[in-house]
Each structure stands twice: as C-alpha cells, then as structure tokens.
Design a protein around this motif. Sequence first.
Motif, PDB file in Angstrom:
ATOM      1  N   GLU A 152      12.970   4.978   0.173  1.00 54.81           N
ATOM      2  CA  GLU A 152      14.016   4.229  -0.388  1.00 54.81           C
ATOM      3  C   GLU A 152      13.335   2.852  -0.232  1.00 54.81           C
ATOM      4  N   ASP A 153      12.455   2.415   0.651  1.00 55.53           N
ATOM      5  CA  ASP A 153      12.076   1.239   0.623  1.00 55.53           C
ATOM      6  C   ASP A 153      10.645   0.869  -0.392  1.00 55.53           C
ATOM      7  N   THR A 154      10.481   2.020  -0.988  1.00 56.34           N
ATOM      8  CA  THR A 154       9.458   1.825  -2.382  1.00 56.34           C
ATOM      9  C   THR A 154       9.909   0.928  -3.164  1.00 56.34           C
ATOM     10  N   ALA A 155       9.152  -0.229  -3.528  1.00 58.89           N
ATOM     11  CA  ALA A 155       9.258  -1.035  -4.597  1.00 58.89           C
ATOM     12  C   ALA A 155       8.095  -2.145  -4.491  1.00 58.89           C
ATOM     13  N   VAL A 156       8.332  -3.079  -5.689  1.00 62.98           N
ATOM     14  CA  VAL A 156       7.357  -3.780  -5.665  1.00 62.98           C
ATOM     15  C   VAL A 156       8.216  -5.115  -4.837  1.00 62.98           C
ATOM     16  N   TYR A 157       7.349  -5.801  -3.874  1.00 61.24           N
ATOM     17  CA  TYR A 157       7.931  -6.646  -2.955  1.00 61.24           C
ATOM     18  C   TYR A 157       7.553  -8.049  -3.455  1.00 61.24           C
ATOM     19  N   TYR A 158       8.417  -9.055  -3.469  1.00 63.79           N
ATOM     20  CA  TYR A 158       8.106 -10.419  -4.043  1.00 63.79           C
ATOM     21  C   TYR A 158       8.408 -11.479  -3.160  1.00 63.79           C
ATOM     22  N   CYS A 159       7.648 -12.511  -2.916  1.00 65.22           N
ATOM     23  CA  CYS A 159       8.013 -13.762  -2.094  1.00 65.22           C
ATOM     24  C   CYS A 159       8.588 -14.688  -3.127  1.00 65.22           C
ATOM     25  N   ALA A 160       9.221 -15.550  -2.526  1.00 60.84           N
ATOM     26  CA  ALA A 160       9.919 -16.629  -3.349  1.00 60.84           C
ATOM     27  C   ALA A 160      10.485 -17.793  -2.640  1.00 60.84           C
ATOM     28  N   HIS A 212      10.427 -20.348  -7.494  1.00 56.27           N
ATOM     29  CA  HIS A 212       9.136 -20.126  -7.696  1.00 56.27           C
ATOM     30  C   HIS A 212       8.830 -18.642  -6.890  1.00 56.27           C
ATOM     31  N   TRP A 213       8.297 -17.772  -7.842  1.00 56.71           N
ATOM     32  CA  TRP A 213       7.743 -16.504  -7.506  1.00 56.71           C
ATOM     33  C   TRP A 213       6.366 -16.136  -7.312  1.00 56.71           C
ATOM     34  N   GLY A 214       6.269 -15.168  -6.443  1.00 55.78           N
ATOM     35  CA  GLY A 214       4.831 -14.819  -6.339  1.00 55.78           C
ATOM     36  C   GLY A 214       4.818 -13.342  -7.355  1.00 55.78           C
ATOM     37  N   GLN A 215       3.456 -12.791  -7.763  1.00 55.18           N
ATOM     38  CA  GLN A 215       3.137 -11.743  -8.590  1.00 55.18           C
ATOM     39  C   GLN A 215       3.805 -10.396  -8.031  1.00 55.18           C
ATOM     40  N   GLY A 216       4.066 -10.359  -6.909  1.00 62.28           N
ATOM     41  CA  GLY A 216       4.465  -9.120  -6.161  1.00 62.28           C
ATOM     42  C   GLY A 216       3.419  -8.101  -5.631  1.00 62.28           C
ATOM     43  N   THR A 217       3.843  -7.232  -4.717  1.00 63.72           N
ATOM     44  CA  THR A 217       2.808  -6.203  -4.198  1.00 63.72           C
ATOM     45  C   THR A 217       3.438  -4.928  -3.852  1.00 63.72           C
ATOM     46  N   GLN A 218       2.819  -3.840  -4.314  1.00 60.87           N
ATOM     47  CA  GLN A 218       3.622  -2.575  -4.298  1.00 60.87           C
ATOM     48  C   GLN A 218       3.657  -1.778  -3.093  1.00 60.87           C
ATOM     49  N   VAL A 219       4.556  -1.550  -2.623  1.00 65.59           N
ATOM     50  CA  VAL A 219       4.744  -0.726  -1.422  1.00 65.59           C
ATOM     51  C   VAL A 219       5.607   0.785  -1.775  1.00 65.59           C
ATOM     52  N   THR A 220       4.479   1.754  -1.581  1.00 64.75           N
ATOM     53  CA  THR A 220       4.945   3.030  -1.780  1.00 64.75           C
ATOM     54  C   THR A 220       5.246   3.823  -0.441  1.00 64.75           C
ATOM     55  N   VAL A 221       6.530   4.531  -0.107  1.00 65.02           N
ATOM     56  CA  VAL A 221       6.419   5.278   0.932  1.00 65.02           C
ATOM     57  C   VAL A 221       6.551   6.617   0.460  1.00 65.02           C
ATOM     58  N   SER A 222       5.778   7.600   0.750  1.00 62.91           N
ATOM     59  CA  SER A 222       5.909   8.889   0.645  1.00 62.91           C
ATOM     60  C   SER A 222       6.675   9.603   1.846  1.00 62.91           C
ATOM     61  N   SER A 223       7.409  10.701   1.288  1.00 64.64           N
ATOM     62  CA  SER A 223       8.272  11.429   2.277  1.00 64.64           C
ATOM     63  C   SER A 223       7.318  12.485   2.903  1.00 64.64           C
ATOM     64  N   GLY A 275       0.778  -1.259   0.034  1.00 61.06           N
ATOM     65  CA  GLY A 275       0.097  -0.002   0.060  1.00 61.06           C
ATOM     66  C   GLY A 275       0.803   1.046  -0.101  1.00 61.06           C
ATOM     67  N   LEU A 276       0.118   2.346   0.190  1.00 59.52           N
ATOM     68  CA  LEU A 276       0.617   3.859   0.299  1.00 59.52           C
ATOM     69  C   LEU A 276       0.761   4.237   1.766  1.00 59.52           C
ATOM     70  N   VAL A 277       2.066   4.316   2.085  1.00 58.06           N
ATOM     71  CA  VAL A 277       2.245   4.874   3.436  1.00 58.06           C
ATOM     72  C   VAL A 277       3.280   6.184   3.595  1.00 58.06           C
ATOM     73  N   GLN A 278       3.342   6.647   4.891  1.00 53.75           N
ATOM     74  CA  GLN A 278       4.305   7.644   4.909  1.00 53.75           C
ATOM     75  C   GLN A 278       5.551   7.377   5.688  1.00 53.75           C
ATOM     76  N   THR A 279       6.540   8.208   5.544  1.00 55.17           N
ATOM     77  CA  THR A 279       7.727   7.805   6.146  1.00 55.17           C
ATOM     78  C   THR A 279       7.577   7.599   7.756  1.00 55.17           C
ATOM     79  N   GLY A 280       8.052   6.516   8.274  1.00 55.58           N
ATOM     80  CA  GLY A 280       7.901   6.238   9.564  1.00 55.58           C
ATOM     81  C   GLY A 280       6.772   5.040   9.811  1.00 55.58           C
ATOM     82  N   ASP A 281       5.976   5.066   8.948  1.00 47.66           N
ATOM     83  CA  ASP A 281       4.879   4.081   9.035  1.00 47.66           C
ATOM     84  C   ASP A 281       5.498   2.548   9.048  1.00 47.66           C
ATOM     85  N   SER A 282       4.398   1.751   9.288  1.00 49.47           N
ATOM     86  CA  SER A 282       4.865   0.284   9.252  1.00 49.47           C
ATOM     87  C   SER A 282       3.761  -0.383   8.417  1.00 49.47           C
TER      88      SER A 282
END
Length: 123
Positions: A89-97, A112-123, A10-17
């Motif tokens: 800088e953690d903004t990326a598509v995250y994949y499990c494998a 084997h790979w998943g399809q990925g999930t988007q993580v976006t961290v705004s400043s 998802g979309l979160v702000q800097t410092g979030d979890s």
Amino acid sequence: QVQLVESGGGLVQTGDSLRLACATSGRTFNTYAMGWFRQAPGKEREFVAAFSFSGLRTYYADSVKGRFTVSRDNAKNTMYLQMNSLRPEDTAVYYCAARNSGSVYGINDYQHWGQGTQVTVSS
C-alpha cells in the motif's frame, strides 16, 4: 526559481527499505518548509511527512508513522525520506514539495513540486 528533483525510487519487496532524496536549489531551506507527498494510481495525492518552517519539528501521516523518517542535509540542500518496512500500500509516486505559508498538511499550500519518483512494493 525553486527546483526540486526527487530520486531513489524503485521496485522492492514487502519489508524492504528505500531512501528517497529531494535535491533543492540553493537557499530553499531558508525560505520554504519542505514536505513529502505521494499519489497512488486512482487516488488523490496525500500527505506523507514534512518539516516545520524552522526545520526542527517533523510531522507524519498516521499510515507511515514509525516506519518513515524525514531528514535533511542543509550543506547539501537535500531532503530525504527513509522508508522502512515497506508495504504494497506504499506503492505510489512520491513527490517532494515546498511551501512558504499555510498548513503542513495542506497540499494546496505547497507552491513548488518536484517531478516525482516511483516506488513500487511487491507482495
């Protein structure tokens, strides 16, 4: 057939979890060692965190050590990535494998790979 499905981005702000989940098909944990990778725009896919084959040891990239924690629920066949103190800088598509041989850190060793999930961290 190994199936990996990520969720929780998802979309979160800097410092979030955020907590990502990787749901696997049955018995995957018995056969494969699991890991998380990420790929930022314009960059190569990189290692984030992983389990040993036994599931008893964990490994982390230096960039996430102390902020991210990998865990798993064997009863639910699900692996998690708890991400705290998120940075832009953690903004990326995250994949499990999943891998059944090779190196913990070797992207080419994961079969084997998943399809990925988007993580976006705004400043």
